[in-house]
Motif scaffolding. Sequence first.
Motif, short mmCIF file in Angstrom:
data_model
loop_
_atom_site.label_atom_id
_atom_site.label_comp_id
_atom_site.label_asym_id
_atom_site.label_seq_id
_atom_site.Cartn_x
_atom_site.Cartn_y
_atom_site.Cartn_z
N GLU A 1 0.82 -1.21 0.00
CA GLU A 1 0.00 0.00 0.00
C GLU A 1 0.86 1.27 0.00
OE1 GLU A 1 -3.23 0.38 -0.16
OE2 GLU A 1 -4.19 -1.47 0.51
N ASN B 1 -2.55 -8.65 -3.22
CA ASN B 1 -3.55 -7.93 -4.01
C ASN B 1 -2.96 -7.64 -5.38
OD1 ASN B 1 -5.37 -6.16 -5.14
ND2 ASN B 1 -5.65 -4.94 -3.28
N GLN C 1 -4.32 -7.02 -8.17
CA GLN C 1 -4.92 -5.89 -8.88
C GLN C 1 -4.17 -4.60 -8.54
OE1 GLN C 1 -9.03 -5.08 -7.93
NE2 GLN C 1 -9.33 -3.84 -9.76
N MET C 2 -3.91 -4.39 -7.25
CA MET C 2 -3.18 -3.19 -6.85
C MET C 2 -1.73 -3.25 -7.33
SD MET C 2 -2.43 -1.72 -3.02
CE MET C 2 -1.46 -3.17 -2.59
N TRP C 3 -1.09 -4.42 -7.21
CA TRP C 3 0.30 -4.55 -7.66
C TRP C 3 0.39 -4.23 -9.15
CZ3 TRP C 3 3.76 -8.86 -5.20
CH2 TRP C 3 3.69 -8.78 -3.80
N ASN C 4 -0.54 -4.78 -9.94
CA ASN C 4 -0.55 -4.51 -11.38
C ASN C 4 -0.79 -3.02 -11.66
OD1 ASN C 4 -2.16 -7.61 -12.46
ND2 ASN C 4 -0.02 -7.16 -12.11
N TRP C 5 -1.78 -2.47 -10.98
CA TRP C 5 -2.17 -1.08 -11.24
C TRP C 5 -1.03 -0.13 -10.92
CZ3 TRP C 5 -3.03 2.97 -7.67
CH2 TRP C 5 -3.58 4.13 -8.25
N LYS C 6 -0.30 -0.41 -9.83
CA LYS C 6 0.81 0.47 -9.47
C LYS C 6 2.02 0.30 -10.38
CE LYS C 6 -0.04 1.44 -4.59
NZ LYS C 6 0.57 1.51 -3.24
N GLY C 7 2.10 -0.82 -11.07
CA GLY C 7 3.25 -1.05 -11.94
C GLY C 7 4.57 -1.06 -11.18
N GLU D 1 3.34 4.60 -7.38
CA GLU D 1 3.28 4.04 -8.73
C GLU D 1 4.69 3.99 -9.33
OE1 GLU D 1 0.41 5.89 -11.28
OE2 GLU D 1 -1.03 6.14 -9.63
#
Length: 325
Positions: free
Chosen positions: A228, A250, A252-258, A232
């Motif tokens: 968290e 998570n 989804q969060m790991w992917n979204w943050k790149g 990014e």
Amino acid sequence: MPDHQGQPRAARVIAPGQTDIVPMVPRDPGPSEVRIAIEGCGVCASNLGPWAGPEWQQFPLPPGGLGHEAWGVIEAIGDEVHGLPPGTRVAFAGQHGFATHETVPAADVIVLPDELADMPVPAEPLGCAVNIFRRAAISGADTVAIIGIGFLGALLVQQASQAGARVIAISRRDSSLELARRMGADHTIAMEDHWQVIDHVKTLTDDHMCPVVIEVVGKQWPLDLAAELVCEGGRLVIGGYHQDGPRQVNMQMWNWKGMDVINAHERDPQVIRRGMRDAVRAVAGGLLDPMPLYSATYPLEGLAAALDATRDKPGRFVKALIACK
């Protein structure tokens, strides 16, 4: 317990939470080996899994087993060993260091400089701290969050601070946060509430979060929290020893943050020894100061108490050492 004091001997874990002392016959070195009279050995948090007695663990453990942070003096060498005469003080990452003696390959030892003559030198965990820091690739422009201020976390705070980074230390105990401040942390946050920690870091970083976050606990919640706090495109560095099974993340969060995820546990023996050598030089040169982190020294016969203290962390406890002579 029989009195073996002064004789070659080893501590042995015989059951969950139980140890004994057994006599040993130090093994003569092979052609490329050295035998070391061990002065001391650090107690590692990774020892706590076997100490608790998981179902997969078989007892008794080998004499000296679990001890991998030892240092001492070479007392015998093999015929093919050169440049390491008896009397040379060394550190090494063996496997049976909770004993008065261990025989290891000569290539595995790190010669200790005279500047460290009167100091304990558990070079293996010191090297871990140096290798984690190297993998984190911290620069002076970074804001770094370090979660878990024990032995490794405190040394990482010190290194990051020396590199010029802005350091946020996050830990459960007040004494750990005080230690982090002494080691150079700019900000400390009590790890009590997940969302309060996140909000606090948001405030400190103007909602940007941290380019580098190092997790040094080895549990699910600190790993969740660490992810968290990464910004990014930032780096999540896993330095905690996760020894209790699978983790859920998570994605989804790991992917979204790149973000980049770095497992900073080294397995290449050459890399491990490089970290140990670099750490020894840093301590000898005054760049690393682990002495405030050595909380208590126990005799070999006190291994059980040292392991219990490593688990329970009484008072201001950080790290236990075993005096093996």
